[in-house]
Scaffold this active site. Structure first.
Site, PDB file in Angstrom:
ATOM      1  N   ASN A  21       0.847  -1.183   0.000  1.00  0.00           N
ATOM      2  CA  ASN A  21       0.000   0.000   0.000  1.00  0.00           C
ATOM      3  C   ASN A  21       0.891   1.244   0.000  1.00  0.00           C
ATOM      4  OD1 ASN A  21      -1.642   2.224   1.101  1.00  0.00           O
ATOM      5  ND2 ASN A  21      -3.217   0.654   1.273  1.00  0.00           N
ATOM      6  N   HIS A  78      -3.438   0.692  -3.522  1.00  0.00           N
ATOM      7  CA  HIS A  78      -3.534  -0.366  -2.530  1.00  0.00           C
ATOM      8  C   HIS A  78      -2.471  -1.408  -2.876  1.00  0.00           C
ATOM      9  CE1 HIS A  78      -7.959   0.250  -1.041  1.00  0.00           C
ATOM     10  NE2 HIS A  78      -7.199   1.300  -0.847  1.00  0.00           N
ATOM     11  N   GLU A 105      -2.539  -4.589  -3.676  1.00  0.00           N
ATOM     12  CA  GLU A 105      -2.791  -5.433  -4.845  1.00  0.00           C
ATOM     13  C   GLU A 105      -2.618  -4.637  -6.142  1.00  0.00           C
ATOM     14  OE1 GLU A 105      -5.286  -6.804  -1.357  1.00  0.00           O
ATOM     15  OE2 GLU A 105      -4.889  -4.897  -2.327  1.00  0.00           O
ATOM     16  N   SER A 146      -7.764  -9.130   3.249  1.00  0.00           N
ATOM     17  CA  SER A 146      -8.843  -9.358   2.284  1.00  0.00           C
ATOM     18  C   SER A 146      -8.976  -8.145   1.364  1.00  0.00           C
ATOM     19  CB  SER A 146     -10.148  -9.592   3.054  1.00  0.00           C
ATOM     20  OG  SER A 146     -11.219  -9.816   2.176  1.00  0.00           O
ATOM     21  N   CYS A 161     -10.213  -5.153  -1.067  1.00  0.00           N
ATOM     22  CA  CYS A 161     -11.391  -4.285  -1.152  1.00  0.00           C
ATOM     23  C   CYS A 161     -12.086  -4.480  -2.500  1.00  0.00           C
ATOM     24  CB  CYS A 161     -10.961  -2.825  -0.984  1.00  0.00           C
ATOM     25  SG  CYS A 161     -10.045  -2.198  -2.425  1.00  0.00           S
ATOM     26  N   CYS A 208      -9.658  -3.632  -5.563  1.00  0.00           N
ATOM     27  CA  CYS A 208      -8.649  -4.654  -5.821  1.00  0.00           C
ATOM     28  C   CYS A 208      -9.292  -5.970  -6.263  1.00  0.00           C
ATOM     29  CB  CYS A 208      -7.785  -4.845  -4.587  1.00  0.00           C
ATOM     30  SG  CYS A 208      -6.882  -3.322  -4.160  1.00  0.00           S
ATOM     31  N   ASP A 261      -8.406   5.002   4.028  1.00  0.00           N
ATOM     32  CA  ASP A 261      -7.966   3.982   3.081  1.00  0.00           C
ATOM     33  C   ASP A 261      -9.125   3.126   2.583  1.00  0.00           C
ATOM     34  OD1 ASP A 261      -5.531   2.818   1.770  1.00  0.00           O
ATOM     35  OD2 ASP A 261      -6.307   1.002   2.722  1.00  0.00           O
TER      36      ASP A 261
END
Length: 143
Positions: free
Chosen positions: A35, A46, A48, A73, A75, A78, A138
């Site tokens: 991130n 982010h 990912e 996990s 969002c 992503c 975020d």
């Protein structure tokens, strides 16, 4: 997941949010990221997204053989990228501090593996406790 955790710790050391990700194809890491919203003043970096960006252009065939690892996990944003590129497998470090649209991913055919990793949970719990406003920013939540 060990490499994704290294990325998460790197983000924390840089003053960012401790989430990391790696993309693996045929047992080899082809992309890694963390991130960088704080570090780059970005609205979309982010872990990912940074990981996919750092992997560079890949073919549809390569994405469809890939596994993406994330310490948290993913969002909606992503998860959308995972669906767009048809990455078939997602390994999640933890989903107790935040749970993205996992059921939607499963319905769309993505294999999810939950590790319930203690280090991933510890990183996020400590960060959320220390910087709740930044965390809410975020994930798009009001403080």
């Amino acid at each position: 997941m060990k490499e994704a955790i290294i990325e998460a710790e790197k983000s924390l050391k840089e003053g960012g949010i401790p989430i990391g990700s790696v993309l693996v194809i045929d047992g080899k890491i082809v992309g890694r990221g963390h991130n960088k919203r704080v570090q780059k003043g970005s609205s979309i970096l982010h872990a990912e997204m940074d990981c996919l960006e750092n992997a560079g252009r890949l073919t549809a065939e390569e994405y469809q053989k890939a596994t993406i690892y994330s310490t948290l996990s993913p969002c909606d944003m992503c998860s959308g990228a995972i669906l767009l590129y048809k990455i078939p497998k997602l390994v999640i470090g933890e989903n107790k501090t935040f749970k993205g649209p996992e059921e939607h991913l499963k319905k769309r055919g993505i294999e999810l593996i939950h590790l319930d990793n203690a280090k991933c949970l510890e990183l996020m719990n400590e960060f959320i406790q220390e910087k709740p406003d930044l965390w809410n920013e975020d994930i798009g939540e009001l403080a």
